[in-house]
Design a protein around this motif. Sequence first.
Motif, short mmCIF file in Angstrom:
data_model
loop_
_atom_site.label_atom_id
_atom_site.label_comp_id
_atom_site.label_asym_id
_atom_site.label_seq_id
_atom_site.Cartn_x
_atom_site.Cartn_y
_atom_site.Cartn_z
N GLU A 36 0.84 -1.21 0.00
CA GLU A 36 0.00 0.00 0.00
C GLU A 36 0.88 1.26 0.00
O GLU A 36 2.06 1.18 0.36
N GLY A 37 0.26 2.37 -0.36
CA GLY A 37 0.99 3.64 -0.32
C GLY A 37 0.36 4.64 -1.28
O GLY A 37 -0.31 4.25 -2.25
N LYS A 43 5.57 1.98 -4.87
CA LYS A 43 5.04 0.61 -4.93
C LYS A 43 5.48 -0.12 -6.21
O LYS A 43 5.97 -1.24 -6.16
N THR A 186 -0.03 -4.69 -5.66
CA THR A 186 -0.30 -3.32 -5.25
C THR A 186 -1.76 -3.04 -5.59
O THR A 186 -2.30 -3.58 -6.57
N HIS A 188 -4.87 0.29 -4.78
CA HIS A 188 -5.33 1.41 -3.97
C HIS A 188 -6.63 1.07 -3.25
O HIS A 188 -7.10 1.86 -2.43
N GLN A 190 -8.95 -1.64 -0.90
CA GLN A 190 -8.84 -2.74 0.07
C GLN A 190 -9.43 -3.99 -0.55
O GLN A 190 -10.43 -3.94 -1.26
N ARG A 200 0.09 -6.92 5.03
CA ARG A 200 0.11 -5.58 4.43
C ARG A 200 1.47 -4.94 4.66
O ARG A 200 2.06 -5.08 5.74
N ARG A 202 3.17 -1.09 4.02
CA ARG A 202 2.93 0.29 3.58
C ARG A 202 4.25 0.94 3.20
O ARG A 202 5.17 1.00 4.02
N ALA A 204 5.93 4.32 2.48
CA ALA A 204 5.57 5.71 2.82
C ALA A 204 6.41 6.72 2.06
O ALA A 204 6.55 7.86 2.47
N ALA A 209 8.67 3.05 6.45
CA ALA A 209 8.18 1.90 5.68
C ALA A 209 8.21 0.68 6.58
O ALA A 209 9.19 0.45 7.27
N TYR A 211 5.62 -2.98 8.19
CA TYR A 211 4.30 -3.62 8.33
C TYR A 211 3.38 -2.74 9.15
O TYR A 211 3.83 -2.05 10.03
#
Length: 211
Positions: A36-37, A43, A186, A188, A190, A200, A202, A204, A209, A211
């Motif tokens: 995610e990000g 990503k 990847t 955007h 859920q 998951r 993420r 950032a 960065a 879990y």
Amino acid sequence: MSTVLAVSHLASQRAGRTLFAELTFDLAQGEVLHIEGVNGAGKSTLLRSLVGLVQLQAGHITFFPEQPDLQQNWRAHTLFMGHKAGVKSELTALENVALQAQLCGVDNIDAWQLLETVGLLGLEDLPAGQLSAGQQRRIALTKLWYSNALLWILDEPFTALDTFGIELLQQKFAEHTANGGAIILTSHQQLTWQTERLKRLRIAGGDDAGY
Ligand SMILES: Nc1ncnc2c1ncn2[C@@H]1O[C@H](COP(=O)(O)OP(=O)(O)OP(=O)(O)O)[C@@H](O)[C@H]1O
């Protein structure tokens, strides 16, 4: 279930900006890793780095660390799909499905059946360039129905898909992981698919960065 991917201390920079650093994770058979990000976080860069399409600044990646026979030929056991559908606009839907299979080294597919599975029957003779973005994405996704790869690395696989397409794809993911496969993706959005084996991560964009 054995580990399909072990990643340690990865670092990547783009245009002088650190996207991620000290990124460490692993993935086992039966698991899904959702990266995610925000837009531009890194990503796609991470996925492309995993398969060697982007050079990393640091870190170590080991595919199938507990299975030396697979490790030696990891590309044959790994399917990477980028965020673009990648279909040939001048070829028909049917021709695209056949060509994709050929490029994957698979020669025994039933292209009609695949088109039916992804809901494109009736559009088989149209040039792919005349199909919608979601329909083109469905052509690309037919690969998942014949791939023998244990690890799927998929960049934004849900892009342009409608609710039915998203559900169909999540069912395919469930089947793949139930059969011992693993997935890194990847997205955007859920996942609506409920599984305890969903991890998951993420990204950032360099701020943080993990879990
Ligand atoms: N070929 C390239 N050369 C230079 N910079 C690049 C290149 N590709 C991507 N970048 C930069 O790297 C950063 C991360 O891009 P990336 O595509 O990995 O982000 P992303 O998280 O996948 O974004 P999105 O959610 O929008 O798809 C962005 O700032 C982008 O501008």
